[in-house]
Design a protein around this motif. Structure first.
Motif, mmCIF file in Angstrom:
data_model
loop_
_atom_site.group_PDB
_atom_site.id
_atom_site.type_symbol
_atom_site.label_atom_id
_atom_site.label_comp_id
_atom_site.label_asym_id
_atom_site.label_seq_id
_atom_site.Cartn_x
_atom_site.Cartn_y
_atom_site.Cartn_z
ATOM 1 N N TRP A 1 6.116 6.049 -7.441
ATOM 2 C CA TRP A 1 6.041 7.508 -7.445
ATOM 3 C C TRP A 1 7.217 8.178 -6.751
ATOM 4 C CZ3 TRP A 1 3.255 10.196 -10.647
ATOM 5 C CH2 TRP A 1 2.120 9.614 -11.205
ATOM 6 N N PHE A 2 7.936 7.466 -5.882
ATOM 7 C CA PHE A 2 9.080 8.089 -5.221
ATOM 8 C C PHE A 2 10.201 8.323 -6.226
ATOM 9 C CE2 PHE A 2 7.463 5.664 -1.317
ATOM 10 C CZ PHE A 2 6.711 6.746 -0.911
ATOM 11 N N GLY A 3 10.791 9.523 -6.204
ATOM 12 C CA GLY A 3 11.894 9.832 -7.110
ATOM 13 C C GLY A 3 11.806 11.245 -7.640
ATOM 14 N N ASP A 4 12.960 11.869 -7.852
ATOM 15 C CA ASP A 4 13.021 13.258 -8.301
ATOM 16 C C ASP A 4 12.403 13.467 -9.675
ATOM 17 O OD1 ASP A 4 14.258 13.939 -5.987
ATOM 18 O OD2 ASP A 4 16.293 13.966 -6.811
ATOM 19 N N TYR A 5 12.336 12.427 -10.503
ATOM 20 C CA TYR A 5 11.868 12.582 -11.877
ATOM 21 C C TYR A 5 10.345 12.702 -11.964
ATOM 22 C CZ TYR A 5 11.349 7.573 -11.064
ATOM 23 O OH TYR A 5 11.019 6.354 -10.524
ATOM 24 N N ASN A 6 9.639 12.473 -10.866
ATOM 25 C CA ASN A 6 8.183 12.559 -10.867
ATOM 26 C C ASN A 6 7.710 13.942 -10.431
ATOM 27 O OD1 ASN A 6 7.042 10.068 -11.799
ATOM 28 N ND2 ASN A 6 7.846 9.083 -9.956
ATOM 29 N N PRO A 7 6.480 14.352 -10.787
ATOM 30 C CA PRO A 7 5.982 15.682 -10.424
ATOM 31 C C PRO A 7 5.772 15.803 -8.920
ATOM 32 C CG PRO A 7 4.454 14.549 -11.927
ATOM 33 C CD PRO A 7 5.535 13.590 -11.591
ATOM 34 N N SER A 8 6.077 16.963 -8.384
ATOM 35 C CA SER A 8 6.047 17.161 -6.928
ATOM 36 C C SER A 8 4.651 16.936 -6.347
ATOM 37 C CB SER A 8 6.546 18.563 -6.575
ATOM 38 O OG SER A 8 5.773 19.557 -7.222
ATOM 39 N N ARG B 1 10.192 13.915 -2.582
ATOM 40 C CA ARG B 1 9.536 15.187 -2.896
ATOM 41 C C ARG B 1 9.227 15.321 -4.380
ATOM 42 N NH1 ARG B 1 9.483 18.203 1.679
ATOM 43 N NH2 ARG B 1 11.001 17.644 3.276
ATOM 44 N N GLY B 2 10.143 15.014 -5.234
ATOM 45 C CA GLY B 2 9.893 15.074 -6.671
ATOM 46 C C GLY B 2 9.860 16.492 -7.203
ATOM 47 N N GLY C 1 10.046 16.639 -11.076
ATOM 48 C CA GLY C 1 10.186 16.373 -12.507
ATOM 49 C C GLY C 1 8.918 16.679 -13.291
ATOM 50 N N ASP C 2 9.001 16.488 -14.589
ATOM 51 C CA ASP C 2 7.869 16.700 -15.496
ATOM 52 C C ASP C 2 7.870 15.575 -16.532
ATOM 53 O OD1 ASP C 2 5.691 17.798 -16.793
ATOM 54 O OD2 ASP C 2 6.911 19.194 -17.982
ATOM 55 N N PRO C 3 7.576 14.335 -16.093
ATOM 56 C CA PRO C 3 7.678 13.196 -17.002
ATOM 57 C C PRO C 3 6.545 13.168 -18.013
ATOM 58 C CG PRO C 3 6.789 12.501 -14.897
ATOM 59 C CD PRO C 3 7.163 13.940 -14.742
ATOM 60 N N GLU C 4 6.756 12.404 -19.076
ATOM 61 C CA GLU C 4 5.761 12.251 -20.128
ATOM 62 C C GLU C 4 4.461 11.700 -19.541
ATOM 63 O OE1 GLU C 4 5.661 10.329 -24.624
ATOM 64 O OE2 GLU C 4 6.950 9.428 -23.097
ATOM 65 N N GLY C 5 3.353 12.335 -19.902
ATOM 66 C CA GLY C 5 2.052 11.857 -19.438
ATOM 67 C C GLY C 5 1.820 12.035 -17.958
ATOM 68 N N GLY C 6 2.621 12.896 -17.308
ATOM 69 C CA GLY C 6 2.434 13.140 -15.884
ATOM 70 C C GLY C 6 3.014 12.082 -14.976
ATOM 71 N N GLY C 7 3.606 11.036 -15.563
ATOM 72 C CA GLY C 7 4.258 10.015 -14.757
ATOM 73 C C GLY C 7 3.416 8.797 -14.452
ATOM 74 N N SER C 8 2.115 8.820 -14.796
ATOM 75 C CA SER C 8 1.265 7.672 -14.481
ATOM 76 C C SER C 8 1.526 6.481 -15.388
ATOM 77 C CB SER C 8 -0.215 8.059 -14.562
ATOM 78 O OG SER C 8 -0.542 8.495 -15.867
ATOM 79 N N MET C 9 2.184 6.731 -16.538
ATOM 80 C CA MET C 9 2.588 5.663 -17.439
ATOM 81 C C MET C 9 4.040 5.870 -17.826
ATOM 82 S SD MET C 9 -0.689 5.444 -19.975
ATOM 83 C CE MET C 9 0.052 4.105 -20.919
ATOM 84 N N ARG C 10 4.687 4.803 -18.231
ATOM 85 C CA ARG C 10 6.058 4.893 -18.688
ATOM 86 C C ARG C 10 6.263 4.024 -19.911
ATOM 87 N NH1 ARG C 10 8.516 4.907 -13.004
ATOM 88 N NH2 ARG C 10 7.702 6.984 -12.704
ATOM 89 N N ARG C 11 7.201 4.432 -20.751
ATOM 90 C CA ARG C 11 7.566 3.586 -21.889
ATOM 91 C C ARG C 11 8.396 2.401 -21.390
ATOM 92 N NH1 ARG C 11 7.140 6.347 -26.985
ATOM 93 N NH2 ARG C 11 6.675 8.572 -26.711
ATOM 94 N N ALA C 12 8.360 1.341 -22.168
ATOM 95 C CA ALA C 12 9.152 0.165 -21.808
ATOM 96 C C ALA C 12 10.642 0.425 -21.935
ATOM 97 C CB ALA C 12 8.762 -1.023 -22.685
ATOM 98 N N GLY C 13 11.004 1.453 -22.702
ATOM 99 C CA GLY C 13 12.423 1.766 -22.868
ATOM 100 C C GLY C 13 12.868 1.768 -24.299
ATOM 101 N N GLY C 14 12.025 1.249 -25.200
ATOM 102 C CA GLY C 14 12.388 1.199 -26.606
ATOM 103 C C GLY C 14 12.029 2.475 -27.326
ATOM 104 N N ALA C 15 12.417 2.575 -28.571
ATOM 105 C CA ALA C 15 12.099 3.733 -29.404
ATOM 106 C C ALA C 15 10.635 3.698 -29.796
ATOM 107 C CB ALA C 15 12.971 3.730 -30.647
ATOM 108 N N PRO C 16 10.034 4.892 -30.084
ATOM 109 C CA PRO C 16 8.636 4.921 -30.505
ATOM 110 C C PRO C 16 8.415 4.090 -31.761
ATOM 111 C CG PRO C 16 9.412 7.147 -29.995
ATOM 112 C CD PRO C 16 10.615 6.242 -29.976
#
Length: 578
Positions: A518-525, A560-561, A563-578
């Motif tokens: 969760w640490f990082g600017d890209y996550n919601p504050s 502090r964070g 950001g507004d990541p996809e799905g609120g940040g609780s999940m992430r894509r592996a990095g590949g295309a949809p």
């Protein structure tokens, strides 16, 4: 007409929550364990129970099971240490304090608007009223009565109930129909239902396992990023220029990984009556050193991610179709007793992120079509093994009806398909050991040798989600300092055995991967603030347990964070295309 080619499919649902307890007070600081229990863990069990032809692996993280047990004890004793549950069980005679009113507003009206509030007109009306008064300034909220807060509390829990609960429970639709002005007995009925659901979760999965319908696997106890505990420099195997913490190595990392592993094996055996056959390491993170620790403990398999395999194969796989290297098991020479399975990142992300936008039957048909295409590309002499591994809880709140229609259609299609064989990793290995004699030809995918293993995780195939940025590295440095202090005090012998054991339990919580996630600017504050505060509180309690002053650095936020990541940040894509 040519018959479809056969294919083995292993679905792995990973059930995980970090330890949300403040062990200094015993209070639960966040409610996600029991909320996911009444929604996702309950729904997922129901779907498996209703589809006897399905097979799947359910991976339980022991620290989640610890908390489910804790909640079960709370319901049994009526000694509640979760503030939301305490309010739900309260009688009207006691006025809400200002802190309790604030708690309800912050927890219950910050839910996902589109899925958790807007579908329910009474709840939406309460939410809109709050927003209107909030815009006028804090004092305006004082005009809200206690009944308003109790109604919000009831609706929050109704919104969190699983779709299968709503279809089988008389209470939930009745309360939804009432809509507002809930009486005390309504809240108490809902409280009792929540208790029944939470207490029943683990037993339902145990019965499915006993019936041979699912395989249960585990993760080291508090979900630590084990390759980093063993060696921070493993982060540079996939990212040569990764920035590392100031502390060069986590003190006593190998011992700590062994502690987490032994605790997980003991926990699993005690709860389910059998030792686990497999491990999904936290975040699918692996390294050669970690396999060395896991080897020799009676385990049969370990799973990770496609990008880790691609990094490990290096130039050998470039230009080759994925079907030529992904859909098969591997062994590493330094850990010959462990089969390695690598998930299909693209299909896993489809379930995690894409199918939520589709009609359930269309999504299920697309998934089956993808599997049929994989089978068609395989060689005629063996059937491919496709591993789909993802979070078994956070994805569903983004689906209509908590993915009820998607999972129902998917399981129905898979169990009736003429050539797709849902299985488990342990069953697959048994078929391999029998040389495929128990199954129709072609034989199961053959075991292949992996010459080397490049350390990495399921996110991007590296560890950048947990180490490498300023905030994440600072979090590691304060943990390393606390671990060094713990080691010195333990070696001094001045603490009793019970105190040392309590400190070690607190240390294990601090070693979980979620804080670094969760640490990082890209996550919601708001999310960053919650996890940052809890992490620092756990570290501060560790210092108090070993009777040392709490360092001043722990009074300031690590991250502090904004950001507004996809799905609120609780999940992430592996990095590949949809």
């Amino acid at each position: 007409m040519t018959s479809p080619r056969p294919l083995d499919l292993v679905l792995v649902w990973h059930m995980h929550q970090p330890d949300y307890r403040d062990h200094a007070s015993g209070e639960f600081m966040l409610p996600w364990v029991y909320l996911h229990a009444i929604k996702d863990y309950t729904d997922m069990a129901w779907h498996l129970e209703r589809h006897p032809g399905m097979r799947a692996v359910i991976n339980w993280v022991p620290v989640l099971l610890d908390q489910l047990e804790d909640y079960a004890d709370q319901f049994a004793s009526q000694t509640l240490r979760d503030p939301l549950l305490r309010l739900l069980a309260r009688d009207h005679a006691t006025a809400l304090t200002e802190d309790e009113r604030t708690l309800v507003l912050e927890r219950c009206l910050r839910a996902d608007n589109s899925r958790m509030i807007e579908p329910y007109p009474p709840f939406k009306h309460m939410h809109d009223l709050f927003r209107t008064l909030e815009a006028q300034g804090g004092p305006a909220l004082r005009y809200l009565s206690d009944h308003y807060f109790y109604d919000v509390l009831v609706w929050y829990h109704l919104a969190w109930t699983g779709e299968t609960v709503r279809r089988e429970s008389e209470l939930v639709p009745r309360l939804m129909a009432i809509g507002q002005h809930f009486e005390q007995h309504h809240r108490h009925e809902l409280f009792r239902l929540i208790g029944d659901l939470v207490r029943g979760v683990v037993g339902r999965y145990a019965r499915l396992a006993e019936a041979g319908r699912i395989e249960l696997s585990t993760t080291p106890h508090t979900h630590p990023l084990a390759p980093l505990l063993l060696d921070f420099h493993s982060a540079r195997e996939a990212e040569p220029n990764a920035l590392l913490p100031e502390t060069s190595i986590y003190p006593g990392g190998r011992e700590r990984v062994m502690v987490h592993l032994r605790a997980a094996l003991e926990s699993h055996t005690r709860r389910f009556g059998a030792t686990p056959r497999g491990v999904w390491p936290a975040e699918g993170s692996v390294s050669s050193s970690l396999l060395g620790v896991l080897s020799g403990n009676g385990l049969a398999w370990v799973a990770s991610s496609e990008q880790v395999l691609a990094n490990s194969l290096g130039a050998a796989h470039r230009g080759m179709p994925r079907s030529h290297y992904l859909y098969r098991p591997y062994r590493l020479g330094s850990a010959p007793d462990l089969a390695l399975f690598f998930r299909d990142d693209r299909l896993s992300d489809r379930i995690g992120f894409e199918y939520r936008k589709w009609h359930g039957s269309d999504a299920a048909a697309n998934f089956v079509g993808e599997l049929e295409s994989i089978a068609a590309e395989a060689g005629a002499d063996e059937r491919p093994l496709v591993s789909v591994i993802l979070d078994g809880e956070n994805a569903w709140e983004h689906y209509p009806y908590n993915a009820y229609y998607f999972l129902s259609e998917l399981y129905k299609a898979l169990e009736s398909h003429p050539s797709i064989r849902p299985t488990t990793f342990d069953a697959f290995l048994l078929a391999c050991s029998n040389n495929g004699a128990a199954a129709a030809a072609p034989a199961p995918a053959a075991m292949h040798k992996l010459e080397r293993l490049v350390a990495g995780s399921w996110v991007y195939g590296n560890f950048s989600t947990w180490i490498g940025s300023t905030d994440k590295n600072r979090a590691w440095d304060v943990l390393c300092a606390a671990k060094q202090s713990f080691d010195l005090v333990r070696a001094s012998g001045r603490l009793g055995a019970e105190r040392v054991a309590a400190a070690e339990r607190q240390l294990a919580d601090c070693e979980g991967s979620d804080w670094f996630w969760w640490f990082g600017d890209y996550n919601p504050s708001a999310s960053v603030a919650s996890f940052d505060r809890l992490y620092r509180a756990k570290l501060a309690n560790l210092y108090r347990l070993i009777e040392l002053p709490v360092p001043a650095v722990l009074s300031e936020p690590i991250s502090r964070g904004h950001g507004d990541p996809e799905g609120g940040g609780s999940m992430r894509r592996a990095g590949g295309a949809p």
